[in-house]
Scaffold this motif. Structure first.
Motif, PDB file in Angstrom:
ATOM      1  N   GLY A 116       0.854  -1.186   0.000  1.00 36.33           N
ATOM      2  CA  GLY A 116       0.000   0.000   0.000  1.00 36.33           C
ATOM      3  C   GLY A 116       0.886   1.230   0.000  1.00 36.33           C
ATOM      4  O   GLY A 116       2.072   1.149   0.370  1.00 36.33           O
ATOM      5  N   SER A 117       0.335   2.373  -0.449  1.00 30.64           N
ATOM      6  CA  SER A 117       1.160   3.579  -0.374  1.00 30.64           C
ATOM      7  C   SER A 117       1.390   3.954   1.084  1.00 30.64           C
ATOM      8  O   SER A 117       2.349   4.647   1.417  1.00 30.64           O
ATOM      9  CB  SER A 117       0.556   4.742  -1.164  1.00 30.64           C
ATOM     10  OG  SER A 117      -0.824   4.779  -1.071  1.00 30.64           O
ATOM     11  N   ASN A 118       0.539   3.458   1.948  1.00 26.75           N
ATOM     12  CA  ASN A 118       0.726   3.685   3.376  1.00 26.75           C
ATOM     13  C   ASN A 118       2.115   3.244   3.847  1.00 26.75           C
ATOM     14  O   ASN A 118       2.752   3.915   4.659  1.00 26.75           O
ATOM     15  CB  ASN A 118      -0.340   2.891   4.137  1.00 26.75           C
ATOM     16  CG  ASN A 118      -0.861   3.658   5.323  1.00 26.75           C
ATOM     17  OD1 ASN A 118      -0.103   3.904   6.263  1.00 26.75           O
ATOM     18  ND2 ASN A 118      -2.103   4.050   5.298  1.00 26.75           N
ATOM     19  N   PHE A 168      -4.981  13.976   4.566  1.00 21.41           N
ATOM     20  CA  PHE A 168      -5.042  12.541   4.877  1.00 21.41           C
ATOM     21  C   PHE A 168      -4.291  12.262   6.180  1.00 21.41           C
ATOM     22  O   PHE A 168      -3.137  12.669   6.341  1.00 21.41           O
ATOM     23  CB  PHE A 168      -4.408  11.778   3.715  1.00 21.41           C
ATOM     24  CG  PHE A 168      -4.523  10.297   3.782  1.00 21.41           C
ATOM     25  CD1 PHE A 168      -5.715   9.686   4.160  1.00 21.41           C
ATOM     26  CD2 PHE A 168      -3.442   9.493   3.427  1.00 21.41           C
ATOM     27  CE1 PHE A 168      -5.823   8.302   4.194  1.00 21.41           C
ATOM     28  CE2 PHE A 168      -3.544   8.117   3.455  1.00 21.41           C
ATOM     29  CZ  PHE A 168      -4.727   7.523   3.843  1.00 21.41           C
ATOM     30  N   TYR A 195      -0.425  10.460   7.331  1.00 24.45           N
ATOM     31  CA  TYR A 195       0.885  11.122   7.462  1.00 24.45           C
ATOM     32  C   TYR A 195       1.208  11.351   8.936  1.00 24.45           C
ATOM     33  O   TYR A 195       2.293  11.070   9.407  1.00 24.45           O
ATOM     34  CB  TYR A 195       0.915  12.462   6.719  1.00 24.45           C
ATOM     35  CG  TYR A 195       0.313  12.428   5.331  1.00 24.45           C
ATOM     36  CD1 TYR A 195       0.571  11.366   4.477  1.00 24.45           C
ATOM     37  CD2 TYR A 195      -0.519  13.448   4.884  1.00 24.45           C
ATOM     38  CE1 TYR A 195       0.015  11.326   3.219  1.00 24.45           C
ATOM     39  CE2 TYR A 195      -1.069  13.421   3.618  1.00 24.45           C
ATOM     40  CZ  TYR A 195      -0.809  12.356   2.792  1.00 24.45           C
ATOM     41  OH  TYR A 195      -1.362  12.310   1.545  1.00 24.45           O
ATOM     42  N   SER A 202      -1.478  15.984  -0.347  1.00 22.62           N
ATOM     43  CA  SER A 202      -2.319  15.011  -1.047  1.00 22.62           C
ATOM     44  C   SER A 202      -3.096  15.780  -2.101  1.00 22.62           C
ATOM     45  O   SER A 202      -3.770  16.755  -1.796  1.00 22.62           O
ATOM     46  CB  SER A 202      -3.257  14.290  -0.082  1.00 22.62           C
ATOM     47  OG  SER A 202      -3.499  15.059   1.067  1.00 22.62           O
ATOM     48  N   ASN A 255      -7.750  13.896   0.431  1.00 23.20           N
ATOM     49  CA  ASN A 255      -8.784  13.155   1.142  1.00 23.20           C
ATOM     50  C   ASN A 255      -8.791  13.679   2.567  1.00 23.20           C
ATOM     51  O   ASN A 255      -7.718  13.703   3.175  1.00 23.20           O
ATOM     52  CB  ASN A 255      -8.388  11.665   1.101  1.00 23.20           C
ATOM     53  CG  ASN A 255      -9.246  10.794   1.972  1.00 23.20           C
ATOM     54  OD1 ASN A 255     -10.311  11.192   2.410  1.00 23.20           O
ATOM     55  ND2 ASN A 255      -8.767   9.587   2.235  1.00 23.20           N
ATOM     56  N   ASP A 258       0.976  13.025  -2.947  1.00 19.62           N
ATOM     57  CA  ASP A 258       0.190  11.792  -2.861  1.00 19.62           C
ATOM     58  C   ASP A 258      -0.986  11.902  -3.833  1.00 19.62           C
ATOM     59  O   ASP A 258      -1.913  12.679  -3.611  1.00 19.62           O
ATOM     60  CB  ASP A 258      -0.271  11.624  -1.405  1.00 19.62           C
ATOM     61  CG  ASP A 258      -1.080  10.358  -1.180  1.00 19.62           C
ATOM     62  OD1 ASP A 258      -1.451   9.689  -2.163  1.00 19.62           O
ATOM     63  OD2 ASP A 258      -1.347  10.061   0.002  1.00 19.62           O
ATOM     64  N   ALA A 261      -3.308   9.538  -4.825  1.00 22.35           N
ATOM     65  CA  ALA A 261      -4.106   8.304  -4.735  1.00 22.35           C
ATOM     66  C   ALA A 261      -5.345   8.351  -5.635  1.00 22.35           C
ATOM     67  O   ALA A 261      -5.840   7.318  -6.064  1.00 22.35           O
ATOM     68  CB  ALA A 261      -4.512   8.059  -3.281  1.00 22.35           C
ATOM     69  N   TYR A 262      -5.831   9.569  -5.903  1.00 24.15           N
ATOM     70  CA  TYR A 262      -7.078   9.699  -6.688  1.00 24.15           C
ATOM     71  C   TYR A 262      -6.829  10.257  -8.085  1.00 24.15           C
ATOM     72  O   TYR A 262      -7.748  10.751  -8.735  1.00 24.15           O
ATOM     73  CB  TYR A 262      -8.078  10.571  -5.908  1.00 24.15           C
ATOM     74  CG  TYR A 262      -8.367   9.984  -4.555  1.00 24.15           C
ATOM     75  CD1 TYR A 262      -9.292   8.960  -4.421  1.00 24.15           C
ATOM     76  CD2 TYR A 262      -7.676  10.408  -3.425  1.00 24.15           C
ATOM     77  CE1 TYR A 262      -9.528   8.373  -3.193  1.00 24.15           C
ATOM     78  CE2 TYR A 262      -7.900   9.828  -2.188  1.00 24.15           C
ATOM     79  CZ  TYR A 262      -8.826   8.815  -2.075  1.00 24.15           C
ATOM     80  OH  TYR A 262      -9.058   8.230  -0.867  1.00 24.15           O
ATOM     81  N   THR A 287      -1.541   4.592  -6.170  1.00 19.13           N
ATOM     82  CA  THR A 287      -1.975   3.378  -5.471  1.00 19.13           C
ATOM     83  C   THR A 287      -2.850   2.504  -6.357  1.00 19.13           C
ATOM     84  O   THR A 287      -3.500   3.005  -7.278  1.00 19.13           O
ATOM     85  CB  THR A 287      -2.755   3.739  -4.181  1.00 19.13           C
ATOM     86  OG1 THR A 287      -3.123   2.535  -3.502  1.00 19.13           O
ATOM     87  CG2 THR A 287      -4.035   4.507  -4.491  1.00 19.13           C
ATOM     88  N   SER A 315      -5.215   0.896  -4.858  1.00 20.85           N
ATOM     89  CA  SER A 315      -6.371   0.710  -3.966  1.00 20.85           C
ATOM     90  C   SER A 315      -7.641   1.400  -4.436  1.00 20.85           C
ATOM     91  O   SER A 315      -8.721   1.069  -3.966  1.00 20.85           O
ATOM     92  CB  SER A 315      -6.044   1.240  -2.567  1.00 20.85           C
ATOM     93  OG  SER A 315      -4.972   0.542  -1.999  1.00 20.85           O
ATOM     94  N   LYS A 316      -7.537   2.386  -5.309  1.00 22.13           N
ATOM     95  CA  LYS A 316      -8.722   3.181  -5.615  1.00 22.13           C
ATOM     96  C   LYS A 316      -9.291   2.797  -6.981  1.00 22.13           C
ATOM     97  O   LYS A 316     -10.074   1.878  -7.074  1.00 22.13           O
ATOM     98  CB  LYS A 316      -8.383   4.667  -5.489  1.00 22.13           C
ATOM     99  CG  LYS A 316      -7.812   5.030  -4.111  1.00 22.13           C
ATOM    100  CD  LYS A 316      -8.834   4.969  -3.001  1.00 22.13           C
ATOM    101  CE  LYS A 316      -8.282   4.736  -1.599  1.00 22.13           C
ATOM    102  NZ  LYS A 316      -7.381   5.712  -1.067  1.00 22.13           N
ATOM    103  N   ARG A 376      -3.060  -4.560  -1.287  1.00 18.10           N
ATOM    104  CA  ARG A 376      -2.047  -3.643  -0.787  1.00 18.10           C
ATOM    105  C   ARG A 376      -0.893  -3.452  -1.762  1.00 18.10           C
ATOM    106  O   ARG A 376       0.117  -4.147  -1.711  1.00 18.10           O
ATOM    107  CB  ARG A 376      -1.474  -4.113   0.589  1.00 18.10           C
ATOM    108  CG  ARG A 376      -2.482  -4.613   1.597  1.00 18.10           C
ATOM    109  CD  ARG A 376      -3.532  -3.566   1.964  1.00 18.10           C
ATOM    110  NE  ARG A 376      -2.938  -2.342   2.461  1.00 18.10           N
ATOM    111  CZ  ARG A 376      -3.209  -1.142   1.931  1.00 18.10           C
ATOM    112  NH1 ARG A 376      -4.060  -1.011   0.936  1.00 18.10           N
ATOM    113  NH2 ARG A 376      -2.662  -0.069   2.440  1.00 18.10           N
TER     114      ARG A 376
HETATM  115  C1  LIG Z   1      -6.741   5.844   0.001  1.00 18.29           C
HETATM  116  C2  LIG Z   1      -5.558   6.739   0.070  1.00 18.29           C
HETATM  117  C3  LIG Z   1      -4.279   6.235  -0.120  1.00 18.29           C
HETATM  118  C4  LIG Z   1      -4.071   4.788  -0.469  1.00 18.29           C
HETATM  119  O1  LIG Z   1      -3.518   4.083   0.548  1.00 18.29           O
HETATM  120  P1  LIG Z   1      -3.046   2.587   0.255  1.00 18.29           P
HETATM  121  O2  LIG Z   1      -2.176   2.317   1.419  1.00 18.29           O
HETATM  122  O3  LIG Z   1      -2.296   2.595  -1.048  1.00 18.29           O
HETATM  123  O4  LIG Z   1      -4.269   1.746   0.202  1.00 18.29           O
HETATM  124  C5  LIG Z   1      -3.208   7.097  -0.095  1.00 18.29           C
HETATM  125  N1  LIG Z   1      -3.382   8.411   0.101  1.00 18.29           N
HETATM  126  C6  LIG Z   1      -4.596   8.945   0.264  1.00 18.29           C
HETATM  127  C7  LIG Z   1      -4.739  10.412   0.418  1.00 18.29           C
HETATM  128  C8  LIG Z   1      -5.717   8.122   0.279  1.00 18.29           C
HETATM  129  O5  LIG Z   1      -6.919   8.646   0.488  1.00 18.29           O
END
Ligand SMILES: *Cc1c(COP(=O)(O)O)cnc(C)c1O
Length: 369
Positions: A89-91, A115, A118, A162, A166, A195, A197-198, A225, A227-228, A236
């Motif tokens: 995951g980017s997390n 987000f 961080y 971000s 988000n 970041d 992600a979207y 990512t 994930s979206k 992940r």
């Molecule tokens: C959902 C999201 C991520 C994605 O996190 P993953 O760990 O890749 O699932 C990253 N940054 C932001 C701002 C998000 O909302």
């Protein structure tokens, strides 16, 4: 044993309520979860197929260097393979960048309503967090960032932007980016993490693609990512783009097998599934337009979004409101932790789920009038 204050003050990340839990607690048979910005269409069928084909290899360790994935991704982004890094995951990439660049007592800089990962990752590493307020229209306040960074630079090591953000769905445009980077883009005491992600959901014409800044400035990391839009949140896989010097430092501290084998093959397949990507974008864009229209009619103010989610003001206590929604089988996300006590964030779902959400809001608002 003495535990660090930073750890004791850490409030764990609140994940969206799982569907089964909501069903159990509220005795519901039908629940729609619009709380975690997941892809309502599910994963790409091509990704599922790739995973099936890989299953018989599960006794093997994954390719720690992600060779196939990296070369595929390199072609996909038109970026040299040694400019790419992957995380659980980017997390995980966020977590590792903080461990890489910050000592306890150093600081990361972000926004109050950015987000929250961080902040949590920084706290876990005993790193300080400076959060600046957003502008009135809920954007990163570039002027305040620049003012802060010119005053006292010594403690800030990493800046997290971000874009889009988000939970606000707002974004910095090209001009604001240029303005920011022309001042801090050459500093060698700072790394700026963008970041995205979207990224795939953005419709704004003046949105800056962070990748285009990678060559121009040396201190940038761009995050994407799976994930979206790709619908692979459960597997992940996060992507980082940066100069090879940054990437090679990342490889020193990551776990040898931080990306699992199924995520690697599924990602390659998902990147190729253009139909699934387009369908996923369309369902979100149509859903957002539906919510804009309906929320306007309900006289509930919202912030236009470049993501697959929408922040709106319920004009009531958001905790109470989300509880009322849950009773009607709709899970949305309260965002008090981001400084929004009366707002909720909803993720765009399938058309019938979106309608269920609006019907539930109408019912609650109608009965409280
Ligand atoms: C959902 C999201 C991520 C994605 O996190 P993953 O760990 O890749 O699932 C990253 N940054 C932001 C701002 C998000 O909302």
């Amino acid at each position: 044993m003495k535990i660090s204050e930073k750890i004791l003050n850490l409030v764990p990340y609140q994940t969206g309520k799982p569907i089964d839990e909501a069903k159990r607690e509220y005795g519901l048979s039908q629940v729609c979860k619009l709380a975690s910005n997941e892809n309502p269409l599910g994963p790409s069928p091509m990704a599922i197929e790739a995973i099936k084909n890989e299953l018989h290899q599960l006794h093997r360790y994954p390719d720690g260097g992600c060779y196939d994935l990296k070369h595929h991704m390199s072609r996909h982004f038109g970026l040299d393979p040694n400019w790419l890094m992957f995380g659980n995951g980017s997390n995980e990439i966020i977590d590792l960048l903080i461990r890489l660049y910050c000592e306890p007592g150093d600081e990361i800089l972000t926004s109050r309503s950015a987000f929250i990962a961080y902040k949590l990752c920084a706290q876990a590493a005993r790193v300080d967090v400076k959060e600046l307020l957003m502008t009135q229209d809920l954007k990163f306040n570039v002027e305040e960032f620049l003012k802060y960074l010119s005053k006292k630079s010594s403690k800030t090591k990493l800046i997290f932007l971000s874009n889009p953000n988000n939970p606000t769905g707002t974004y910095l445009n090209k001009d604001e980016f240029e303005n920011f980077f022309s001042v801090v883009g050459e500093r060698d005491d700072l790394i700026i993490i963008i970041d995205e992600a979207y990224f795939e959901f953005v419709r704004a014409k003046d949105y800056p693609n962070g990748q285009e800044f990678l060559n121009k400035y040396h201190n940038i990391v761009v995050l994407r990512t799976m994930s979206k839009v790709y619908g692979l949140a459960g597997l992940r896989l996060g992507i980082g783009m940066a100069r090879p010097e940054i990437v090679s430092l990342f490889h020193r501290i990551r776990n040898p097998f931080n990306v699992n084998s199924l995520a690697q093959v599924a990602t390659i397949a998902a990147l190729n599934d253009k139909t699934h990507i387009q369908n996923s974008q369309n369902i979100v864009w149509e859903g957002l337009d539906f919510f804009y229209k309906e929320l306007t009619q309900l006289e509930l103010p919202y912030t236009p979004s470049q993501g697959n989610f929408l922040l709106f003001d319920t004009k009531r206590d958001a905790g109470v409101m989300s509880h009322e929604l849950l009773k009607l089988g709709v899970i949305m996300r309260p965002v008090q932790a981001y400084g929004f006590p009366t707002s909720l964030r909803l993720s765009v779902g399938l058309p019938h789920e979106n309608k269920m959400a609006i019907d539930a809001l109408k019912k609650i608002i109608g009965s409280s009038k």
